[in-house]
Design an enzyme around this catalytic site. Structure first.
Site, PDB file in Angstrom:
ATOM      1  N   ARG A  44       0.817  -1.222   0.000  1.00  0.00           N
ATOM      2  CA  ARG A  44       0.000   0.000   0.000  1.00  0.00           C
ATOM      3  C   ARG A  44       0.851   1.273   0.000  1.00  0.00           C
ATOM      4  O   ARG A  44       0.429   2.295  -0.533  1.00  0.00           O
ATOM      5  CB  ARG A  44      -0.920   0.003   1.212  1.00  0.00           C
ATOM      6  N   ASP A 153     -15.551   8.746  10.508  1.00  0.00           N
ATOM      7  CA  ASP A 153     -14.416   7.872  10.199  1.00  0.00           C
ATOM      8  C   ASP A 153     -13.155   8.725  10.232  1.00  0.00           C
ATOM      9  O   ASP A 153     -13.212   9.938  10.020  1.00  0.00           O
ATOM     10  CB  ASP A 153     -14.578   7.225   8.817  1.00  0.00           C
TER      11      ASP A 153
HETATM   12  C1  SAM Z   1     -13.373  -2.395   8.151  1.00  0.00           C
HETATM   13  S1  SAM Z   1     -14.049  -0.749   8.189  1.00  0.00           S
HETATM   14  C2  SAM Z   1     -15.601  -1.048   9.006  1.00  0.00           C
HETATM   15  C3  SAM Z   1     -16.726  -0.306   8.340  1.00  0.00           C
HETATM   16  C4  SAM Z   1     -18.111  -0.605   8.932  1.00  0.00           C
HETATM   17  N1  SAM Z   1     -18.183  -0.231  10.303  1.00  0.00           N
HETATM   18  C5  SAM Z   1     -18.474  -2.055   8.739  1.00  0.00           C
HETATM   19  O1  SAM Z   1     -18.460  -2.837   9.692  1.00  0.00           O
HETATM   20  O2  SAM Z   1     -18.766  -2.445   7.609  1.00  0.00           O
HETATM   21  C6  SAM Z   1     -13.069   0.002   9.492  1.00  0.00           C
HETATM   22  C7  SAM Z   1     -13.095   1.521   9.454  1.00  0.00           C
HETATM   23  O3  SAM Z   1     -12.553   2.020  10.676  1.00  0.00           O
HETATM   24  C8  SAM Z   1     -11.866   3.212  10.383  1.00  0.00           C
HETATM   25  N2  SAM Z   1     -10.936   3.525  11.475  1.00  0.00           N
HETATM   26  C9  SAM Z   1      -9.772   2.902  11.788  1.00  0.00           C
HETATM   27  N3  SAM Z   1      -9.184   3.503  12.822  1.00  0.00           N
HETATM   28  C10 SAM Z   1      -9.989   4.528  13.187  1.00  0.00           C
HETATM   29  C11 SAM Z   1      -9.915   5.516  14.209  1.00  0.00           C
HETATM   30  N4  SAM Z   1      -8.886   5.582  15.054  1.00  0.00           N
HETATM   31  N5  SAM Z   1     -10.922   6.422  14.298  1.00  0.00           N
HETATM   32  C12 SAM Z   1     -11.974   6.364  13.439  1.00  0.00           C
HETATM   33  N6  SAM Z   1     -12.098   5.459  12.450  1.00  0.00           N
HETATM   34  C13 SAM Z   1     -11.107   4.540  12.335  1.00  0.00           C
HETATM   35  C14 SAM Z   1     -11.194   2.932   9.055  1.00  0.00           C
HETATM   36  O4  SAM Z   1     -10.843   4.107   8.370  1.00  0.00           O
HETATM   37  C15 SAM Z   1     -12.255   2.106   8.328  1.00  0.00           C
HETATM   38  O5  SAM Z   1     -13.033   2.891   7.475  1.00  0.00           O
END
Ligand code: SAM
Length: 288
Positions: A44, A153
């Protein structure tokens, strides 16, 4: 499949550089990058090295600790977060929303009450719009009422995507969730592209928020979905987050987490498990 070694696209990452990248990522986001993710990190980040015309990851680490480090860390976070999501993912939570939770919340909104739902770690917005669709099915006049959904997010690219509200549906989306098309408008001339229709779109507000930072929201929430987010964090970081979610809920409010996540530690005292990865904040006075 991405190799679990620190090599991809002709680039390799040494142990020291990987540890530096991992440390910055964890400090910024809480996300833990274990050794098995080396290949993923290289794959990435190597296009970022090319864009910056850097020869290797040691030079990239110099940028991270240099005067432009703060801005570069933002770029690094965008590349290293995992944004996989889809409409009505882990459908049992939406079933609970429809059958157990929304009847009470709709009654509250109909009598002029304030109802708030939060998709924390919303990625590109499918989770928040799925929640909005459930609300609209239960209460078609929800949009002008005081029911709102906050979608946050850390990844600003995902926030922009959610605000744009245009998605390409898969065959599975269409066959498994026919409700989707009811709340979407087909984009002319673009196969399977849809825009979220206005009632659902107007109910969701997107904002960038790092869950590790202070949360600026004033009011409490009736429902919080934070699913498949904390799985990337250390146990210690998770233990700090659970009580913050409990504190952000109204009494009787609901917290939904991802299928491989569990609330543990002191936060479990006020939270009661009421279903699979589904917790309820006990009503005032009910806590023992
Ligand atoms: C795998 S996705 C999950 C999306 C959704 N909640 C679902 O279950 O389908 C994880 C998300 O968490 C976000 N994320 C990771 N670390 C974070 C943080 N410290 N604060 C806010 N969002 C975060 C990432 O950018 C990503 O979009």
């Amino acid at each position: 499949m991405i190799p679990a070694v620190g090599q991809a696209n002709g680039q390799t990452i040494g142990d020291a550089a990987f540890r530096t990248v991992a440390r910055h990522l964890q400090e910024q986001t809480g996300i833990v990058l274990t050794d098995v993710k080396k290949g993923l990190a290289v794959s990435r980040l190597s296009r970022r090295l090319r864009a910056l015309q850097l020869p290797d990851f040691d030079a990239y680490c110099d940028v991270l600790s240099g005067p432009d480090g703060a801005a570069e860390m933002q770029e690094m976070v965008l590349l290293l977060t995992t944004n996989v999501t889809r409409f009505f993912r882990e459908p049992h939570h939406y079933d609970a929303l429809r059958t157990q939770i929304l009847p009470g919340l709709v009654a509250k909104a109909k009598s002029g009450g304030r109802v708030r739902l939060w998709s924390a770690g919303c990625s590109s917005g499918e989770e928040a719009y799925s929640m909005a669709m459930c609300v609209l099915e239960a209460f078609p006049q929800a949009a002008p009422s005081n029911i709102r959904i906050l979608a946050t997010d850390i990844d600003s690219n995902m926030i922009t995507k959610g605000q744009t509200a245009r998605y390409q549906l898969s065959e599975d989306d269409l066959s498994e969730h026919p409700i989707l098309l009811k709340h979407m408008v087909k984009v002319p001339g673009r196969d399977r592209y849809v825009d979220i229709a206005e009632p659902a779109k107007s109910m969701v507000r997107f904002a960038r928020l790092n869950l590790q930072d202070p949360w600026p929201m004033q009011g409490k929430f009736d429902v919080i979905f934070c699913r498949n987010v904390v799985i990337y964090f250390s146990t210690e970081t998770q233990q700090k987050l659970w009580p913050r979610f409990a504190k952000a809920l109204n009494h009787g409010g609901h917290l939904m987490i991802g299928h491989s996540e569990r609330v543990t530690g002191p936060a479990l005292t006020p939270l009661r498990s009421v279903g699979v990865t589904h917790y309820e904040l006990q009503a005032q006075g009910a806590m023992t």
